[in-house]
Design a protein around this motif. Structure first.
Motif, PDB file in Angstrom:
ATOM      1  N   ASP A 133      -7.452   1.724  -2.330  1.00 52.35           N
ATOM      2  CA  ASP A 133      -7.760   0.305  -2.168  1.00 52.35           C
ATOM      3  C   ASP A 133      -9.245   0.116  -1.889  1.00 52.35           C
ATOM      4  N   GLU A 183       2.047 -12.198   2.080  1.00 51.10           N
ATOM      5  CA  GLU A 183       1.228 -11.995   0.880  1.00 51.10           C
ATOM      6  C   GLU A 183       0.430 -10.701   0.971  1.00 51.10           C
ATOM      7  N   GLY A 184      -0.086 -10.389   2.149  1.00 51.68           N
ATOM      8  CA  GLY A 184      -0.821  -9.144   2.324  1.00 51.68           C
ATOM      9  C   GLY A 184       0.059  -7.924   2.110  1.00 51.68           C
ATOM     10  N   ARG A 221       2.859  -7.887   0.336  1.00 51.07           N
ATOM     11  CA  ARG A 221       3.219  -7.889  -1.089  1.00 51.07           C
ATOM     12  C   ARG A 221       2.090  -7.294  -1.924  1.00 51.07           C
ATOM     13  N   THR A 222       0.884  -7.701  -1.630  1.00 54.68           N
ATOM     14  CA  THR A 222      -0.275  -7.188  -2.365  1.00 54.68           C
ATOM     15  C   THR A 222      -0.425  -5.685  -2.146  1.00 54.68           C
ATOM     16  N   SER A 272       2.156  -3.762  -4.054  1.00 54.14           N
ATOM     17  CA  SER A 272       2.186  -3.973  -5.501  1.00 54.14           C
ATOM     18  C   SER A 272       1.379  -2.935  -6.273  1.00 54.14           C
ATOM     19  N   SER A 273       0.545  -2.185  -5.593  1.00 52.97           N
ATOM     20  CA  SER A 273      -0.190  -1.116  -6.282  1.00 52.97           C
ATOM     21  C   SER A 273       0.675   0.147  -6.289  1.00 52.97           C
TER      22      SER A 273
END
Length: 149
Positions: free
Chosen positions: A56, A71-72, A74-75, A78-79
């Motif tokens: 990251d 959201e953090g 999930r983000t 997601s990688s």
């Protein structure tokens, strides 16, 4: 990364199978209590999360790890590296939980069908297997489980 993923999935399987189908073997008992086996599973997570943070950071120049918002998370997951770290986290905690369930089943002389069912569901769905064991315990003994022993 795919190789590490396959290894993560394979590493704990002998212990899971032994706890389900060879519960009285001395090696099963030792491995279920082994800080080395459980520690290696935890170390896999540490390696995966360090790698995810490094990846990251290298892609953006700064660490943007945010576990305080949906959201953090999930983000982060997601990688590919984040997903691998999340998976290593689940595998380590599921193995720890499964070993605890195994030892409690032996301690309380639980029927083998319960041990296998609880371990199978812990392996496949994590907390659902734990819930199966806790419901059996509560119904069988009608009291809070003495977790500290």
């Amino acid at each position: 990364m795919e190789t590490f993923f396959k290894y993560l999935n394979t590493f704990p399987m002998p212990l899971w199978l032994a706890m389900m189908f060879a519960p009285n073997h001395a090696l099963t008992e030792r491995a279920s209590r082994s800080s080395s086996v459980l520690g290696i599973a935890a170390a896999h997570y540490v390696l995966a999360i360090i790698n995810a943070v490094r990846q990251d950071q290298s892609s953006s120049g700064k660490v943007k790890l945010d576990i305080m918002s949906l959201e953090g998370v999930r983000t982060g997951l997601s990688s590919p590296h984040g997903a691998l770290a999340g998976w290593a986290h689940m595998l380590a905690l599921d193995l720890f939980t499964g070993a605890w369930i195994f030892r409690q089943c032996r301690r309380f002389n639980a029927p083998s069908w319960l041990r296998v069912l609880a371990l199978l569901f812990t392996l496949m769905t994590g907390p659902f297997g734990l819930l199966i064991f806790l419901l059996w315990y509560g119904r069988s003994f009608g009291e809070a489980l003495p977790i500290d022993s």
